[in-house]
Structure formats: C-alpha cells, structure tokens
Design an enzyme around this catalytic site. Sequence first.
Site, mmCIF file in Angstrom:
data_model
loop_
_atom_site.group_PDB
_atom_site.id
_atom_site.type_symbol
_atom_site.label_atom_id
_atom_site.label_comp_id
_atom_site.label_asym_id
_atom_site.label_seq_id
_atom_site.Cartn_x
_atom_site.Cartn_y
_atom_site.Cartn_z
ATOM 1 N N ARG A 54 0.826 -1.200 0.000
ATOM 2 C CA ARG A 54 0.000 0.000 0.000
ATOM 3 C C ARG A 54 0.874 1.270 0.000
ATOM 4 O O ARG A 54 0.461 2.324 -0.429
ATOM 5 C CB ARG A 54 -0.827 -0.049 1.285
ATOM 6 C CG ARG A 54 -1.935 0.933 1.420
ATOM 7 C CD ARG A 54 -2.517 0.782 2.804
ATOM 8 N NE ARG A 54 -3.490 -0.295 2.870
ATOM 9 C CZ ARG A 54 -4.801 -0.094 2.749
ATOM 10 N NH1 ARG A 54 -5.283 1.106 2.606
ATOM 11 N NH2 ARG A 54 -5.633 -1.106 2.810
ATOM 12 N N VAL A 98 -5.531 -2.501 -1.905
ATOM 13 C CA VAL A 98 -6.250 -3.699 -2.352
ATOM 14 C C VAL A 98 -7.756 -3.478 -2.494
ATOM 15 O O VAL A 98 -8.424 -4.214 -3.202
ATOM 16 C CB VAL A 98 -5.981 -4.925 -1.434
ATOM 17 C CG1 VAL A 98 -4.540 -5.372 -1.561
ATOM 18 C CG2 VAL A 98 -6.352 -4.647 -0.013
ATOM 19 N N HIS A 181 2.384 -23.813 7.688
ATOM 20 C CA HIS A 181 3.824 -24.012 7.525
ATOM 21 C C HIS A 181 4.340 -25.230 8.299
ATOM 22 O O HIS A 181 5.403 -25.743 8.000
ATOM 23 C CB HIS A 181 4.614 -22.734 7.847
ATOM 24 C CG HIS A 181 4.778 -22.439 9.307
ATOM 25 N ND1 HIS A 181 3.806 -21.853 10.060
ATOM 26 C CD2 HIS A 181 5.808 -22.657 10.148
ATOM 27 C CE1 HIS A 181 4.244 -21.710 11.299
ATOM 28 N NE2 HIS A 181 5.463 -22.192 11.383
ATOM 29 N N LYS A 185 7.564 -28.454 7.501
ATOM 30 C CA LYS A 185 8.733 -28.731 8.333
ATOM 31 C C LYS A 185 9.269 -30.109 7.999
ATOM 32 O O LYS A 185 8.508 -31.069 7.894
ATOM 33 C CB LYS A 185 8.377 -28.646 9.828
ATOM 34 C CG LYS A 185 8.105 -27.207 10.281
ATOM 35 C CD LYS A 185 7.856 -27.152 11.770
ATOM 36 C CE LYS A 185 7.346 -25.794 12.200
ATOM 37 N NZ LYS A 185 8.405 -24.841 12.546
ATOM 38 N N GLU A 219 5.982 -22.513 23.017
ATOM 39 C CA GLU A 219 6.852 -21.424 22.549
ATOM 40 C C GLU A 219 7.315 -20.632 23.754
ATOM 41 O O GLU A 219 6.550 -20.462 24.710
ATOM 42 C CB GLU A 219 6.070 -20.481 21.637
ATOM 43 C CG GLU A 219 5.542 -21.127 20.381
ATOM 44 C CD GLU A 219 4.885 -20.078 19.497
ATOM 45 O OE1 GLU A 219 5.604 -19.476 18.693
ATOM 46 O OE2 GLU A 219 3.674 -19.847 19.631
ATOM 47 N N ASP A 238 -5.181 -19.817 16.602
ATOM 48 C CA ASP A 238 -3.867 -19.536 16.018
ATOM 49 C C ASP A 238 -3.048 -20.815 15.829
ATOM 50 O O ASP A 238 -2.288 -20.923 14.870
ATOM 51 C CB ASP A 238 -3.114 -18.561 16.944
ATOM 52 C CG ASP A 238 -1.789 -18.081 16.359
ATOM 53 O OD1 ASP A 238 -1.754 -17.800 15.140
ATOM 54 O OD2 ASP A 238 -0.798 -17.993 17.101
ATOM 55 N N HIS A 243 -2.086 -26.033 13.132
ATOM 56 C CA HIS A 243 -0.844 -26.800 13.310
ATOM 57 C C HIS A 243 -1.054 -28.071 14.143
ATOM 58 O O HIS A 243 -0.623 -29.156 13.771
ATOM 59 C CB HIS A 243 0.230 -25.950 13.985
ATOM 60 C CG HIS A 243 0.512 -24.642 13.298
ATOM 61 N ND1 HIS A 243 0.489 -24.488 11.941
ATOM 62 C CD2 HIS A 243 0.830 -23.420 13.793
ATOM 63 C CE1 HIS A 243 0.787 -23.228 11.620
ATOM 64 N NE2 HIS A 243 0.987 -22.563 12.742
ATOM 65 N N LYS A 343 2.158 -19.718 24.652
ATOM 66 C CA LYS A 343 3.243 -18.748 24.512
ATOM 67 C C LYS A 343 3.835 -18.506 25.893
ATOM 68 O O LYS A 343 3.195 -18.755 26.910
ATOM 69 C CB LYS A 343 2.705 -17.432 23.950
ATOM 70 C CG LYS A 343 2.128 -17.596 22.536
ATOM 71 C CD LYS A 343 2.476 -16.424 21.657
ATOM 72 C CE LYS A 343 1.915 -16.583 20.259
ATOM 73 N NZ LYS A 343 2.806 -17.284 19.342
ATOM 74 N N LYS A 348 11.108 -23.476 24.181
ATOM 75 C CA LYS A 348 10.508 -23.804 22.882
ATOM 76 C C LYS A 348 10.706 -25.290 22.660
ATOM 77 O O LYS A 348 11.835 -25.778 22.614
ATOM 78 C CB LYS A 348 11.202 -23.014 21.777
ATOM 79 C CG LYS A 348 10.635 -23.294 20.378
ATOM 80 C CD LYS A 348 11.251 -22.329 19.342
ATOM 81 C CE LYS A 348 10.831 -22.676 17.922
ATOM 82 N NZ LYS A 348 9.492 -22.214 17.568
HETATM 83 C C1 BG6 Z 1 2.205 -19.268 13.545
HETATM 84 C C2 BG6 Z 1 1.449 -18.587 14.651
HETATM 85 O O1 BG6 Z 1 1.318 -19.908 12.663
HETATM 86 O O2 BG6 Z 1 3.092 -20.230 14.096
HETATM 87 C C3 BG6 Z 1 2.417 -17.929 15.630
HETATM 88 O O3 BG6 Z 1 0.596 -17.603 14.096
HETATM 89 C C4 BG6 Z 1 3.432 -18.941 16.121
HETATM 90 O O4 BG6 Z 1 1.707 -17.371 16.724
HETATM 91 C C5 BG6 Z 1 4.087 -19.675 14.953
HETATM 92 O O5 BG6 Z 1 4.412 -18.236 16.853
HETATM 93 C C6 BG6 Z 1 4.960 -20.820 15.463
HETATM 94 O O6 BG6 Z 1 5.688 -21.345 14.393
HETATM 95 P P1 BG6 Z 1 7.086 -22.078 14.623
HETATM 96 O O7 BG6 Z 1 7.486 -22.513 13.264
HETATM 97 O O8 BG6 Z 1 7.998 -21.045 15.222
HETATM 98 O O9 BG6 Z 1 6.824 -23.203 15.581
#
Ligand code: BG6
Length: 491
Positions: A54, A98, A181, A185, A219, A238, A243, A343, A348
């Site tokens: 933007r 957009v 994502h 992994k 995390e 989230d 995940h 969190k 982690k």
């Molecule tokens: C994201 C979440 O999808 O995954 C985040 O929105 C989170 O809040 C992250 O921190 C964690 O991903 P990873 O790869 O660091 O375990």
Amino acid sequence: MTTQTTQAPPDLPLDMIIFGGGGDLSARKLLPALYMAHQHCNLPANTRILAIGRKNWTRDEYLAFMEEHSKPFVEPKALEPASWDKFLSLFEYVRIDVDSAADYARLAEASRPGVRRVFYLATAPALFTTICDNLAAVGLVDEHSRVVLEKPLGHDLASAQAINNSVGQHFAETQIYRIDHYLGKETVQNLMVLRFGNAIFGPLWQAPYIKSVQITVAENVGVGSRAGFYDETGALRDMVQNHLLQLLCIVAMEPPVSLDPDAVRDEKLKVLRSLRRMTDEDIARDTVRGQYTAGAVGGEPVKGYLQEDNVPADSRAETFVALRAHINNWRWANVPFYLRTGKRMQKKVSEIVIEFADLPFAIIPPGPRNYGNRLVIQLQPAESIQLQMLAKEPGSGLKMLPVNLNLDLEQAFTERRAEAYERLLIDVVRGRLTHFMRRDELEAAWSWVEPIIEGWKRSGDKPRNYTAGTFGPAASSALMARENNAWSEES
Ligand code: BG6
C-alpha cells in the site's frame, strides 16, 4: 513424498506476486525463503517477483526495505553478495490499495503475458475475497495461475466457508494452496516416513497398544508486536485449529493408498471428521485455557500478557490451551489425544509422545516410578526420535532403569534442511499439493474447534493465569493426572 498435479509445463516463466509484500511475514519468512530457493536454483529461469504494498514506495525504496528487514533473516552462511544482488534484480514493487479496483490495472500492466502467476496472499484473510475478485476482473487469473492463502483462514466455520466460496469462484481447488507451515517442516514430513516407511510400528500403532498420545507445541516467545491480531485470535484458533490438528492427523491417519495429494488429504479428512465433538460438559472437563502473567523466561524477566502493547486491560484471549481429544474410530477408540500449546512457556519445544500400553502383568517389580514405553518424536528445536525402554541396571539383581534408543537425526544427516516456507514455496511453484490443506479439511477442523470457542464464551469463565516461564496453569497437569497421566516433562 510429493506428486506433480498439473499439466502445465514446469518451465513456464514465473511471476510471483506477493500481496502484503511490505509486511512482517514477507520480510521475515517469505523473502528469505525465496532467496534460498533462488540460490539453490529452485525457481524457474525467468522468474520475477512483484511485491505488492500500500505504501507509495519506489522500487529502490522497496529494495532498501528488503536490505533492512529481510536480509538479516537469511541464513548467514547462505548469504552471498552476488547472489543476493541477482535476487534483488528479480523484484518489482507495485503500489496497490487492495480495496481500489482501479489500482489493479497497474498490476495487470506489470505482470507479463504467458507466464505462470502465483499470487501469495500474505494479508489479513478479510482481504482475500476482494483481492481475488479484483485480480479476476483485470484478467490476471488463468488456468496456470495459483493462489496461496495464508492462515488463519477465517475466524470460524462460516467465515472460512465464505472465503473458500469467493476464492473458489476464480480458482479451481487444484489451484488453491492453503498453507500451514507446519506441513513444510522437515520433521513433520519425516513423521510420515516414520509411520509409513517402517514396518515395525504398523501393528502397534493403534489401541490398545497405544495408551495415549501427547502433542505439545510450546513457545517461549510472547505475543510480541502482534497483539492486534492475536488478541482477536487466541491460541485455539492460532495454533490448535491448524498446526496441532494437522500433527494429530499425521499421527492418527490410516495409511494412504499413495502419496497423491488427494489420497493423503482424504485420510486426514477422515481423522478430522472422526474427532468427537465436545459438549459443554466435555469442554468444562477436558479443556484448559490460560493467559500468561509476568514471570521470567530463560532467566530474563518478561511482562504478562495484559501488560503487552495493544492488549486490552480486560482481555480474555487465551495464550495457552490444553485439551483432551478423542477420535471416534476403531483404531483409536478410547485413546486420549492430549494437545497443548502456549506462549511464554518454559522453553521452545514441539514434540509428540506416543505412550504405549502397560504390561499386562508385571513379573519384574517396577522401579520407584512406573515407566512405560514411550516413543518421543521431537520436532523442535532439535529433531530426534527416542524410544524409551526399561533395561536391567548392571549388577543390581533385577532392578530396572529407563534407557533410550536414541536417533539423533541432525547427526545422522548433515545435509542442509530447507526451512518450511522454502520447501512449501517450491511445492507451489512445482504444483505439488500434498502438503497443503484442502477445503474440506480446513472446514472439518473449524467444525471441531468452533463448539469449543462457543462453549468457552457461554461459560463466561476467564482463562486461568500462569506465570510466564512455566508449562501453563496447574489445571493442565490436573487434566492429565485425572487419568493417571502426566505431561512428558513431569514424568
Ligand atoms: C504461527 C502462529 O502460525 O506459528 C504464531 O501464528 C506462532 O503465533 C508460529 O508463533 C509458530 O511457528 P514455529 O514454526 O515457530 O513453531
């Protein structure tokens, strides 16, 4: 692991068009991942990357943004000045609001004819419909186009369906890449190989030989600068909706007939549809919500969630969830699946713990603690697989002690491991859909999660406090203890 699913020539020149090109996700994840793909010659010759934003930036201003905000996220040893400069030469910046239909004409001018266009929507999901409608209106969508949708896809079932409907008006399902994502992994993909490439686990991978399954994604970071998004979202939407449920699917799915994308996704869908829906009573008994208060992580003092920037003082957003899920099918009848994420936890760690059944009868007296066999699959921070067993302590009569069969995958393989976004972006470019969520999977996941969100709202309860730097509220341990179980760090 993956299968080509499109007839289009693989060497079609590529226009990668990134909406949200000036955003945090692009800066920290997408652009570094594209650089790595470029450096390893995994982008087609003649690729161009059109960053959309933007801001009224010139191309040079955008490149300066990349220098400052993306370059630091590239693996230092992969950063070669000549290669980085070559990478920058692929970029154009196109300013688009957009919501303004007229602005898309600029993109239509900038994108070349006869190329494959990949539209990466790294924006808020509320914009997906508008963006796709406008792209189609200026004739940029054709049979070679692909669209990548970032999570969260909606905030409940209805909004997810609405997005899927409107994107589906312009793109066929095989052109839609819903990214999670975690599926990119290395370790998560390896879970499929562990299960379906090794004969020994097959017969044991079911009730009653498996007693319980734990999936933890902890995390140590807090909400950072994302409070605006996170406070509306919370940990269940989230992390669990996507995940953790995807990890659960890979642990619980039946062997697919092949690695064809639909064969794999059909099996995952069956798991999601077999998840027992929770009643209000189940929610009260089998779920725990938490919110971190000030504490210390890694020896450093940290704020509580309510003191983070942009968090409302009366926020009820959960930063921690633990729950017990059940899969209503023959393989998993009565096997609890304990899921947990949060969190600002002690460290982690992402791991899956498969707890095998107790011995039918103990001939050898158990030690001071009642160890069972466990398969511990650690996904993060290090990749390892441990099989916990009991062995005789030398010279001690028949005293048993736990020992681990330990597979350290980082030592076993020294090859470079591509980061999740790099691997998934290459999959998009090559038309491999296996590691992306199909529409029905996504909607099945929302159908299971939504009653929990609704139940929490109805109860009027607040999340329980937990001190930053711990593994969540005490109620999370109690959830396990009620069934004579314990989270892996407590046993
Ligand atoms: C994201 C979440 O999808 O995954 C985040 O929105 C989170 O809040 C992250 O921190 C964690 O991903 P990873 O790869 O660091 O375990």
